[in-house]
Design an enzyme around this catalytic site. Structure first.
Site, mmCIF file in Angstrom:
data_model
loop_
_atom_site.group_PDB
_atom_site.id
_atom_site.type_symbol
_atom_site.label_atom_id
_atom_site.label_comp_id
_atom_site.label_asym_id
_atom_site.label_seq_id
_atom_site.Cartn_x
_atom_site.Cartn_y
_atom_site.Cartn_z
ATOM 1 N N SER A 145 101.711 87.018 76.079
ATOM 2 C CA SER A 145 102.338 88.276 75.627
ATOM 3 C C SER A 145 103.499 87.922 74.706
ATOM 4 O O SER A 145 104.047 86.812 74.782
ATOM 5 C CB SER A 145 102.873 89.013 76.855
ATOM 6 N N TYR A 158 107.326 88.721 84.906
ATOM 7 C CA TYR A 158 106.260 88.896 83.907
ATOM 8 C C TYR A 158 106.581 88.019 82.694
ATOM 9 O O TYR A 158 105.710 87.274 82.211
ATOM 10 C CB TYR A 158 106.166 90.375 83.496
HETATM 11 N N1 LIG Z 1 98.648 96.119 77.366
HETATM 12 C C1 LIG Z 1 99.642 95.472 76.793
HETATM 13 O O1 LIG Z 1 100.519 96.078 76.125
HETATM 14 C C2 LIG Z 1 99.722 93.975 76.897
HETATM 15 C C3 LIG Z 1 100.668 93.307 76.102
HETATM 16 C C4 LIG Z 1 100.763 91.929 76.188
HETATM 17 C C5 LIG Z 1 99.938 91.221 77.025
HETATM 18 N N2 LIG Z 1 99.030 91.881 77.790
HETATM 19 C C6 LIG Z 1 98.176 91.078 78.684
HETATM 20 O O2 LIG Z 1 96.820 91.386 78.452
HETATM 21 C C7 LIG Z 1 96.070 91.162 79.636
HETATM 22 C C8 LIG Z 1 95.209 92.391 79.903
HETATM 23 O O3 LIG Z 1 96.064 93.481 80.168
HETATM 24 P P1 LIG Z 1 95.667 95.013 79.928
HETATM 25 O O4 LIG Z 1 96.760 95.627 79.159
HETATM 26 O O5 LIG Z 1 94.278 95.118 79.469
HETATM 27 O O6 LIG Z 1 95.836 95.528 81.444
HETATM 28 P P2 LIG Z 1 94.863 96.322 82.423
HETATM 29 O O7 LIG Z 1 94.151 97.409 81.692
HETATM 30 O O8 LIG Z 1 95.691 96.662 83.594
HETATM 31 O O9 LIG Z 1 93.785 95.209 82.823
HETATM 32 C C9 LIG Z 1 94.137 94.119 83.637
HETATM 33 C C10 LIG Z 1 92.870 93.435 84.113
HETATM 34 O O10 LIG Z 1 93.238 92.306 84.938
HETATM 35 C C11 LIG Z 1 92.551 92.429 86.187
HETATM 36 N N3 LIG Z 1 93.366 91.890 87.272
HETATM 37 C C12 LIG Z 1 94.655 92.140 87.537
HETATM 38 N N4 LIG Z 1 95.042 91.475 88.629
HETATM 39 C C13 LIG Z 1 93.963 90.799 89.071
HETATM 40 C C14 LIG Z 1 93.731 89.949 90.190
HETATM 41 N N5 LIG Z 1 94.688 89.654 91.081
HETATM 42 N N6 LIG Z 1 92.490 89.419 90.353
HETATM 43 C C15 LIG Z 1 91.508 89.710 89.484
HETATM 44 N N7 LIG Z 1 91.666 90.500 88.394
HETATM 45 C C16 LIG Z 1 92.885 91.046 88.217
HETATM 46 C C17 LIG Z 1 92.336 93.929 86.381
HETATM 47 O O11 LIG Z 1 91.301 94.125 87.308
HETATM 48 P P3 LIG Z 1 91.176 95.506 88.179
HETATM 49 O O12 LIG Z 1 91.647 96.614 87.273
HETATM 50 O O13 LIG Z 1 89.695 95.556 88.452
HETATM 51 O O14 LIG Z 1 92.033 95.328 89.362
HETATM 52 C C18 LIG Z 1 91.989 94.356 84.974
HETATM 53 O O15 LIG Z 1 90.640 94.085 84.681
HETATM 54 C C19 LIG Z 1 97.083 90.878 80.742
HETATM 55 O O16 LIG Z 1 97.179 89.490 80.960
HETATM 56 C C20 LIG Z 1 98.396 91.411 80.152
HETATM 57 O O17 LIG Z 1 99.523 90.756 80.688
HETATM 58 C C21 LIG Z 1 98.897 93.240 77.757
#
Ligand SMILES: NC(=O)c1ccc[n+]([C@@H]2O[C@H](COP(=O)([O-])OP(=O)(O)OC[C@H]3O[C@@H](n4cnc5c(N)ncnc54)[C@H](OP(=O)(O)O)[C@@H]3O)[C@@H](O)[C@H]2O)c1
Length: 263
Positions: A145, A158
């Site tokens: 991130s 985080y």
């Molecule tokens: N969205 C942003 O603005 C942003 C910015 C920078 C970085 N990121 C990074 O991008 C990645 C994806 O995030 P996103 O925004 O797409 O979030 P999201 O929609 O909440 O998706 C997160 C995913 O990770 C899975 N997950 C979480 N904890 C888990 C665990 N303990 N075991 C197995 N699976 C787990 C969730 O599974 P379930 O839903 O099935 O539990 C879901 O599929 C993350 O690493 C996040 O830190 C996101």
């Protein structure tokens, strides 16, 4: 943005049941591709898998918490035995931090965030790295991130987990120079997802998960060391340690936030 894609045929994406991971599954789904998709929520993962199958991909679903190392390694080894993985995207992650009443995260929250975001990702990587090194083929992508470059005040663990992942990926990429195994780290800014729905505060320059998947796909195709976006926020994040703390505090006052965990 269209960028010619390397011919990945066997791709695993963790955290594919939602957000960026689901968008990446859609991005890579096509005939001739086998996808391994993991998440905890079986119903949401099945819906993503169905969409990928409709686009012509073969799909295996893995429903487990990635802190369950036996389940994680079992799924990855099983998948790799059938379809040697050439692209592994360690994307699963959680956001936590300051709450609505202003309280900071406690030790239990900090541990959980670091376990999932950092140790979960390194466990994912190490389950497959030896096989890729034996084959001398493969690309591993760690989703960090911009918070891993410029720490965010309201989510210390985080930020630390993502800084750790960025550092790990950069070091490993250099350590593997001369081998035909590639490592890239992704540093997104705000992306519309279930995660950003729990982030209560301004989210400037937010892009859609589909747009993020296209940028990530293009960066992977170019074997970039760090895939950071949006570009101006990426560069600002890189420069931020040079600014005095008082200036940073002033510049970031409008993006302070709290986390409202999903019910
Ligand atoms: N969205 C942003 O603005 C942003 C910015 C920078 C970085 N990121 C990074 O991008 C990645 C994806 O995030 P996103 O925004 O797409 O979030 P999201 O929609 O909440 O998706 C997160 C995913 O990770 C899975 N997950 C979480 N904890 C888990 C665990 N303990 N075991 C197995 N699976 C787990 C969730 O599974 P379930 O839903 O099935 O539990 C879901 O599929 C993350 O690493 C996040 O830190 C996101």
């Amino acid at each position: 943005m269209a960028y010619p894609q390397p011919g990945f045929r066997s791709i695993v994406i963790t955290g594919a049941s939602s957000g960026i991971g689901a968008a990446l599954a859609k991005f890579y789904a096509r005939p001739g591709v086998t996808l391994g998709l993991t998440g905890r929520d079986a119903a949401r993962l099945a819906a993503v898998a169905a969409e990928a199958r409709a686009a012509g991909a073969l799909v295996q679903e893995g429903v487990f918490d990635l802190r369950d190392q036996a389940a994680l390694v079992g799924f990855l080894h099983g998948f790799d035995a059938g379809d040697p993985i050439d692209l592994l995207i360690a994307n699963a992650g959680v956001l936590d931090g300051r709450r609505a009443d202003g309280t900071l995260e406690d030790g239990a929250i900090a541990r959980r965030v670091i376990e999932i975001n950092l140790l979960g990702a390194t466990d994912t990587l190490h389950a497959i790295l030896p096989a890729m090194r034996r084959r001398q083929r493969g690309h591993i992508v760690l989703v960090s991130s911009l918070a891993g470059i410029a720490a965010v005040t309201d989510a210390p663990a985080y930020s630390a987990s993502k800084a750790g992942l960025l550092s790990y990926g950069r070091a490993l990429r250099e350590a593997l120079i001369g081998e035909r195994v590639r490592i890239s780290v992704v540093c997104p800014g705000y992306v519309g997802s279930a995660m950003t729905e729990t982030h209560i505060g301004n989210q400037p320059h937010k892009i859609s998960a589909d747009a993020a998947a296209r940028l990530i796909g293009a960066g992977i195709a170019r074997n970039k060391a760090v895939i950071g976006f949006p570009l101006h926020l990426y560069w600002l994040s890189l420069l931020s340690p040079l600014f005095p703390a008082a200036i940073t505090r002033l510049a970031t006052k409008d993006i302070r936030f709290h986390v409202q965990p999903r019910g």
